[in-house]
Each structure stands twice: as C-alpha cells, then as structure tokens.
Write a protein that holds these residues in place. Structure first.
Motif, PDB file in Angstrom:
ATOM      1  N   VAL A 120       0.815  -1.107  -0.018  1.00 50.48           N
ATOM      2  CA  VAL A 120       0.085   0.125   0.086  1.00 50.48           C
ATOM      3  C   VAL A 120       1.118   1.008   0.039  1.00 50.48           C
ATOM      4  N   THR A 121       0.509   2.229  -0.918  1.00 49.37           N
ATOM      5  CA  THR A 121       1.409   3.458  -0.927  1.00 49.37           C
ATOM      6  C   THR A 121       0.688   4.518  -0.056  1.00 49.37           C
ATOM      7  N   TYR A 122       1.660   5.731   0.045  1.00 52.86           N
ATOM      8  CA  TYR A 122       0.986   6.681   0.782  1.00 52.86           C
ATOM      9  C   TYR A 122      -0.264   7.326   0.262  1.00 52.86           C
ATOM     10  N   ALA A 123      -0.213   7.503  -1.137  1.00 51.60           N
ATOM     11  CA  ALA A 123      -1.486   7.911  -1.692  1.00 51.60           C
ATOM     12  C   ALA A 123      -2.861   7.102  -1.586  1.00 51.60           C
ATOM     13  N   GLU A 124      -2.337   5.829  -1.472  1.00 48.15           N
ATOM     14  CA  GLU A 124      -3.706   5.023  -1.129  1.00 48.15           C
ATOM     15  C   GLU A 124      -3.902   5.098   0.144  1.00 48.15           C
ATOM     16  N   TYR A 125      -2.934   5.203   1.407  1.00 51.00           N
ATOM     17  CA  TYR A 125      -3.241   5.539   2.544  1.00 51.00           C
ATOM     18  C   TYR A 125      -4.149   6.678   2.869  1.00 51.00           C
ATOM     19  N   ASP A 126      -3.712   7.674   2.169  1.00 47.88           N
ATOM     20  CA  ASP A 126      -4.354   9.051   2.276  1.00 47.88           C
ATOM     21  C   ASP A 126      -5.807   8.966   1.686  1.00 47.88           C
TER      22      ASP A 126
END
Length: 284
Positions: free
Chosen positions: A57-63
């Motif tokens: 999971v990427t930071y963009a997906e986390y956000d």
C-alpha cells in the motif's frame, strides 16, 4: 392551489432512515471486557497491517483510505457499511452450532410490534399494492419435527419498488409487515406481494467504495423473518427466490443454499405460493 407533491422514496433516503433509527437505539447495560477488546482490536489491526505489507500500500492509497473513512462517518454510513460487508460473517459465527433452520442477517429495516394475527394473515398493504400476489406458508417445529404452538413468526419485506415501510416516504406505517402466532399444528400462512430486488444507497461513501472497486450495489429479492417460541432459540433469517436477479452475487453475501425458495403457481390460480418450514433449536 395544487397540493404539495409528496417526496419520492430513494435508496439513499431509506439508508439514512435506517442509520438514524439505529442511532436512536438504547444500549443500556452494555459492558466492555478489556481483555476481549484487546484481543479483537489487536487481531483486526494485525490483519490490516498484513494487507498493507502484502499489497504494498502506497502513501497515496493510505491518504485515500483516511479520507474515505472520514467521509463514512460524516455520511453516517457506518451502520450501512457494517450491515452490508461485515454482518454476514458475524451471523455465520453466531449460528455455527445451530442444527435447525439456517439464519441470515437481520439488515437495517426490522421494526418490532407489527400487527399480530393468528394462524393466517393478509399483510397490511395499499389497495393498489403493486406486484405478484404471493402466499408464504409453513410449519414451525422442534428439531424432532413436533409442531410448536404459539410460535411467533414475524415477516417483513420490501415492496415492488424495493422500499420498506417506515424507511421511505409515502408508504403506510405497517405496509407489508405482520406477525402470526401459530396454532396447535404449528402452521402459519401469509398472503402478501412478492418483493423486488433493490440497491443499497449509492450516493454516499459506501456508493463511492462500490464504484471505485467496480462492484454492484444490488440485493436480491428476499423475505425477512424472525421466528421464536418459549423454550426455543429464536432465529432471524432471509429467504430468497430461485433464479432471481443477484441471488448468485448478493452485495451483502447473505444468501445460503438452504434459504432458496422455489415458488409454484398458487392453488387459487392467482400469483404464486411456497411452503417453507422452520425447525427451532432448544434455548441455550
């Protein structure tokens, strides 16, 4: 001057009504076991951590997840989310040891206190109620097949447009809701109208999840039932129709093979009928 136009029922409006009613429920006497909270919360977080690691999971997906979780709360859709995507597993675990009739999810549209009848009933409905006339009948028994007298059989379901009374405007209070007390032979018979499939609300955060994942928002046509009797374990279930739309891929994943109805032409020559018997486990 023309009379004001009555508001039209919508899936989103029904969902909001269900959420508001859930929020008003009394939860007196609820206790929290700290050790149990620790166990469940730790397990849930560990599972989520594993998903993050396994799928990178990427930071963009986390956000995006954070923003969506905030929106679920703002939309008041946590009850909807849990009822659609979580409750069926809770029900499965809760009824693991049941030997009698299979259970299913309750869903958000149950209302206690529906009009009561003995043995047979025509559910309250509008004079111009749309749909196919439908007779739902059967017998309530113990596990050994002995009939249960004075069992309570509660039935409620959506109308031909997919809406429930008390959760959509313009529908009489107890429309398509009723309770039957069985006689000495354990039998009951409801005359009603066959329900239709319907969508879960899609204009809020749950709809955004459905769209983003490329899922569909449909529930198959179904009957809701609660069956209970003194000294027996109550059962809450839903019954579906063989060959109906969305039976094979219900958004709420609540369909079980044992809960499929196979209606036949009614003996009266009008509409359809089906017989489905309930076997109640002894109370624990």
């Amino acid at each position: 001057m023309s009379a004001p136009t009555a508001p039209k029922p919508t899936a989103a409006g029904s969902g909001r009504s269900a959420t508001e009613r859930f929020a008003r429920k009394e939860r007196a006497g609820a206790t929290v076991d700290q050790a149990r909270v620790d166990t469940l919360a730790t397990a849930a977080l560990t599972a989520l951590h594993q998903v993050i690691r396994e799928h990178g999971v990427t930071y963009a997906e986390y956000d995006a997840l954070k923003a969506w979780l905030i929106r679920v709360g703002e939309d008041g859709e946590w009850p909807l989310f849990l009822d659609v995507w979580v409750e069926h597993v809770v029900e499965e675990v809760a009824n693991t040891d049941r030997q009698g009739t299979k259970g299913s999810i309750e869903g958000p549209y149950y209302i206690p206190g529906a009009p009561e009848f003995r043995t047979e009933a025509t559910l309250p409905m509008r004079d111009d109620e749309k749909g196919t006339p439908f007779v739902f009948q059967g017998t309530v028994t113990d596990l050994d097949g002995s009939p249960v007298e004075d069992a309570t059989v509660e039935l409620w379901h959506a109308d031909d447009d997919g809406y429930y009374s008390q959760f959509a405007p313009g529908i009489p209070e107890w429309n398509l809701r009723g309770t039957i007390l069985t006689g000495p032979d354990g039998r009951f018979a409801f005359s009603t109208m066959k329900p239709a499939p319907y969508q879960i609300p899609t204009d809020g955060s749950c709809g955004a999840l459905v769209a983003a994942a490329g899922w569909h928002p449909w529930r198959p046509a179904h009957l809701h039932l609660k069956v209970s009797a003194p000294g027996r374990a109550p059962i809450t279930t839903q019954l579906y129709f063989e060959g109906g739309e969305w039976v094979e891929n219900d958004v709420a994943q609540a369909v079980k093979p044992e809960l499929i109805l196979r209606p036949t032409p009614a003996a009266s020559g009008t509409g359809e009928e089906v017989t489905y018997d309930f076997a109640l486990d002894p109370a624990q």
